[in-house]
Design a protein around this motif. Sequence first.
Motif, PDB file in Angstrom:
ATOM      1  N   UNK A 281      -0.964   1.741 -11.299  1.00 11.77           N
ATOM      2  CA  UNK A 281      -0.763   0.874 -10.123  1.00 11.77           C
ATOM      3  C   UNK A 281      -1.854   1.149  -9.084  1.00 11.77           C
ATOM      4  N   UNK A 282      -2.318   2.397  -9.016  1.00 11.37           N
ATOM      5  CA  UNK A 282      -3.404   2.687  -8.063  1.00 11.37           C
ATOM      6  C   UNK A 282      -4.683   1.966  -8.473  1.00 11.37           C
ATOM      7  N   UNK A 283      -4.943   1.954  -9.765  1.00 12.58           N
ATOM      8  CA  UNK A 283      -6.139   1.246 -10.245  1.00 12.58           C
ATOM      9  C   UNK A 283      -6.004  -0.252  -9.995  1.00 12.58           C
ATOM     10  N   UNK A 284      -4.834  -0.793 -10.319  1.00 18.46           N
ATOM     11  CA  UNK A 284      -4.622  -2.244 -10.193  1.00 18.46           C
ATOM     12  C   UNK A 284      -4.712  -2.672  -8.725  1.00 18.46           C
ATOM     13  N   UNK A 285      -4.082  -1.896  -7.826  1.00 17.88           N
ATOM     14  CA  UNK A 285      -4.070  -2.319  -6.417  1.00 17.88           C
ATOM     15  C   UNK A 285      -5.451  -2.171  -5.765  1.00 17.88           C
ATOM     16  N   UNK A 286      -6.350  -1.413  -6.406  1.00 14.14           N
ATOM     17  CA  UNK A 286      -7.706  -1.376  -5.830  1.00 14.14           C
ATOM     18  C   UNK A 286      -8.552  -2.547  -6.357  1.00 14.14           C
ATOM     19  N   UNK A 287      -8.063  -3.234  -7.380  1.00 13.80           N
ATOM     20  CA  UNK A 287      -8.787  -4.384  -7.953  1.00 13.80           C
ATOM     21  C   UNK A 287      -8.248  -5.728  -7.474  1.00 13.80           C
ATOM     22  N   UNK A 288      -6.917  -5.816  -7.362  1.00 10.28           N
ATOM     23  CA  UNK A 288      -6.268  -7.110  -7.071  1.00 10.28           C
ATOM     24  C   UNK A 288      -5.635  -7.086  -5.673  1.00 10.28           C
ATOM     25  N   UNK A 289      -5.432  -8.265  -5.082  1.00  8.84           N
ATOM     26  CA  UNK A 289      -4.806  -8.299  -3.741  1.00  8.84           C
ATOM     27  C   UNK A 289      -3.301  -8.035  -3.802  1.00  8.84           C
ATOM     28  N   UNK A 290      -2.962  -6.911  -4.420  1.00  4.15           N
ATOM     29  CA  UNK A 290      -1.557  -6.487  -4.507  1.00  4.15           C
ATOM     30  C   UNK A 290      -1.431  -5.249  -3.623  1.00  4.15           C
ATOM     31  N   UNK A 291      -0.496  -5.288  -2.710  1.00  5.65           N
ATOM     32  CA  UNK A 291      -0.329  -4.205  -1.737  1.00  5.65           C
ATOM     33  C   UNK A 291       0.489  -3.077  -2.377  1.00  5.65           C
ATOM     34  N   UNK A 292       0.067  -1.827  -2.179  1.00  7.90           N
ATOM     35  CA  UNK A 292       0.712  -0.679  -2.828  1.00  7.90           C
ATOM     36  C   UNK A 292       1.941  -0.227  -2.042  1.00  7.90           C
ATOM     37  N   UNK A 293       3.075  -0.160  -2.731  1.00  7.01           N
ATOM     38  CA  UNK A 293       4.335   0.144  -2.028  1.00  7.01           C
ATOM     39  C   UNK A 293       4.856   1.554  -2.276  1.00  7.01           C
ATOM     40  N   UNK A 294       4.129   2.357  -3.024  1.00  5.84           N
ATOM     41  CA  UNK A 294       4.603   3.743  -3.214  1.00  5.84           C
ATOM     42  C   UNK A 294       4.374   4.555  -1.948  1.00  5.84           C
ATOM     43  N   UNK A 295       4.949   5.765  -1.917  1.00  7.03           N
ATOM     44  CA  UNK A 295       4.886   6.554  -0.685  1.00  7.03           C
ATOM     45  C   UNK A 295       3.505   7.178  -0.459  1.00  7.03           C
ATOM     46  N   UNK A 296       2.582   6.963  -1.388  1.00  6.13           N
ATOM     47  CA  UNK A 296       1.181   7.258  -1.084  1.00  6.13           C
ATOM     48  C   UNK A 296       0.814   6.480   0.184  1.00  6.13           C
ATOM     49  N   UNK A 297       1.388   5.302   0.319  1.00  5.82           N
ATOM     50  CA  UNK A 297       1.235   4.464   1.508  1.00  5.82           C
ATOM     51  C   UNK A 297       2.099   5.061   2.623  1.00  5.82           C
ATOM     52  N   UNK A 298       1.430   5.587   3.652  1.00  3.07           N
ATOM     53  CA  UNK A 298       2.168   6.362   4.658  1.00  3.07           C
ATOM     54  C   UNK A 298       3.127   5.519   5.500  1.00  3.07           C
ATOM     55  N   UNK A 299       3.037   4.193   5.433  1.00  2.00           N
ATOM     56  CA  UNK A 299       3.988   3.350   6.165  1.00  2.00           C
ATOM     57  C   UNK A 299       5.426   3.641   5.743  1.00  2.00           C
ATOM     58  N   UNK A 300       5.604   3.873   4.436  1.00  2.00           N
ATOM     59  CA  UNK A 300       6.942   4.117   3.900  1.00  2.00           C
ATOM     60  C   UNK A 300       7.619   5.284   4.620  1.00  2.00           C
ATOM     61  N   UNK A 301       6.832   6.316   4.898  1.00  2.00           N
ATOM     62  CA  UNK A 301       7.422   7.541   5.441  1.00  2.00           C
ATOM     63  C   UNK A 301       7.901   7.341   6.872  1.00  2.00           C
ATOM     64  N   UNK A 302       7.321   6.349   7.554  1.00  2.00           N
ATOM     65  CA  UNK A 302       7.767   6.054   8.919  1.00  2.00           C
ATOM     66  C   UNK A 302       9.229   5.610   8.926  1.00  2.00           C
ATOM     67  N   UNK A 303       9.617   4.868   7.903  1.00  2.00           N
ATOM     68  CA  UNK A 303      11.028   4.468   7.819  1.00  2.00           C
ATOM     69  C   UNK A 303      11.902   5.614   7.346  1.00  2.00           C
TER      70      UNK A 303
END
Length: 517
Positions: A281-303
Motif C-alpha cells: 500500500x505504501x508503494x501504491x499510494x506513492x504512485x496513485x492518487x490514493x490517500x494512505x489511511x494507516x497510522x503511518x499517517x499521523x492524522x490518525x493518531x490525533x483522533x
Amino acid sequence: MLSVLNPSFSAFAPKTTSTDHIKNRNFPTIVTCTSSTFDHSSPPPITSTNRNHGNIKDEARRHRSSSDNHNFTAKYVPFNAGLDSTESYSLDEIVYRSRSGGLLDVQHDMEALKKFDGAYWKALFDSRVGKTTWPYGSGVWSKKEWVLPEIDSDDIVSAFEGNSNLFWAERYGKQFVGMNDLWVKHCGISHTGSFKDLGMTVLVSQVNRLRKLNRPVVGVGCASTGDTSAALSAYCASAGIPSIVFLPANKISTAQLVQPIANGSLVLSIDTDFDGCMKLIREITSELPIYLANSLNSLRLEGQKTAAIEILQQFDWEVPDWVIIPGGNLGNIYAFYKGFKMCKDLGLVDRIPRLVCAQAANANPLYLYYKSGWKEFKAITASSTYASAIQIGDPVSIDRAVFALQNSDGIVEEATEEELMDAMAQADSTGMFVCPHTGVALTALIKLRNSGVIGPNERTVVVSTAHGLKFTQSKTDYHSGDIPGMGRFANPPVSVKADFGSVMDELKDFLLSKAPK
Ligand SMILES: Cc1ncc(COP(=O)(O)O)c(C=O)c1O
Ligand SMILES: N[C@@H](CCOP(=O)(O)O)C(=O)O
C-alpha cells in the motif's frame, strides 16, 4: 426575544488562574438575541417550531461565531525533530514522511492553546459530553481544538464515535488479580467495533476537505489486519469516498472481512501477511492518487489520542497509575502518550500515567527490542496468533512507541497464545466479552501484578481495543475444546436429552457445584 444555548465559547480572553473567567466567557450560557441584534442575513436560530426544517449541521452553522476558532493551528513536523528543525508542512499537503524518510507528527500551536488554562479546557470538554451538538457530540470532535482546529465543521465525517464506556472491572479485579481499582476502557464498543474509528473520523474528514479543495485524492487505501479496513470503509462510505483495502488472505476474522465488503470497499485479499500488505500500500499510494489511511499517517493518531483525554475526563481529571495497551503497528501507544502529555502540558493534570505496551509472544518485535535494553531493533516475521489484529512483525510506528515508553517510565510485556486466550475467557466469565488483544493486555496485567510491579491499590486501566463479537470463532474453538492444549476456563454447552429427568440431573449437578461450601 429569542434564547438559544450557545454550544461553544464565543469570546477570546486572556489566561486566568481561577475558574471565574469561565462565567465571564458566556460558558455555557444563554445567549439572548433581540430583534435589533439579530442578523437577518443569516438563517434564524433553531426554535421548537422551525427545528423540523433543519438538521444538526445547519444548527451548528447558525450558532458558529467568527471567534470560535481562536486561531488555533496545527501542522506536520518531523517526529521528535530537534529544536533547530524548520521543516514543516500544512495539513492540506499530502505527505506521510519527512524529508529524511522519518515519521511525521502533528504539532499544535501550544502557545495559542496555553492562552487558556486547564480549568477552561476541562470545563469546555465536560460541557460537550452527552449532547448531539454537531460535531461536539463525538468524543473525538468534542476536543476539536486539540485535534484538527482548522477544519470546517461542515467537512467533518463523524459517527459520533468515542465517549466509550470506562468499565469498573470489579469482579475480574477482585477475583483474578486482587485489585479494587481496575478499569477497562471499552474502545471496541464503537461504530465499527474498534478504536480505529477514533482516528478514521479525523483522517476521512481531512480527505473530505482535501477533495473539496480539489486536491488529487481519488480514493483512500489501507493495509489491514481487519479493524483499520472496517473503519476506513465505513467512514468513506458515509462520505461517498471510494476506499480500497489490502487484507492478508486468510489471516483475519470473518466478521472483520465482511465489514469492508458490506460497506462497498474494493477489497483485495492478498497472499501475504500484514507487513507485506503494508509494503504494497505504501508503494501504491506513492504512485496513485490514493490517500494512505494507516497510522503511518499521523492524522490518525490525533483522533486516537482523544481516548486518553477521555479516560482522564471520565475520572474527573484524576490520573490513573497505569494504562495497559495492546500493541501491533504501534501507533496507538504513542497516541495515548500524546493525549496524556497534552493534558499535562496544558495544565489539565499534573502528571501522566505509566504506560504498558502488551504484545503477543508470536508477534513481539517491540518486546524483544525492550528486552535488549533498546539496543537493537529487528523486524521479525510474525507467527499466527489468536490476537490476529496485532500479527505484525515490522511496526511502522516503532520509533513513536519507544518515545512513548521511554517518556512514561513504560514497560513492555508479552503473552503466549494460551495466556491470552485464558485471560480473555476469565474476563468473559465476569461479564465482559473482550477480544483476544484485550486478553494480551490482561495477561500483561496479571504478570505485572504477580511480580509486584503493579500494586493492589493502584488505579489501572486496561484498554480493550475491539469488540469481542468480531472474534467469535476463536472463542467458540476455545470453549469447544477444539484448540489442542487449551481450554482451562472452557465452558462448553451440555447436550442433554429432551426429557424432564435428564434436565433435572444436569441442573442438580450444576447447582451442587455452585452451592456455598
Ligand atoms: C484490535 C486491535 N488491538 C490492538 C491493535 C494495535 O494497535 P496499534 O497498531 O496502534 O499498535 C490493533 C491494530 O493494530 C487492533 O486492531
Ligand atoms: N490492527 C490494524 C493494523 C494496521 O494498523 P494501523 O493503525 O497502522 O492502520 C488493523 O486493524 O488493520
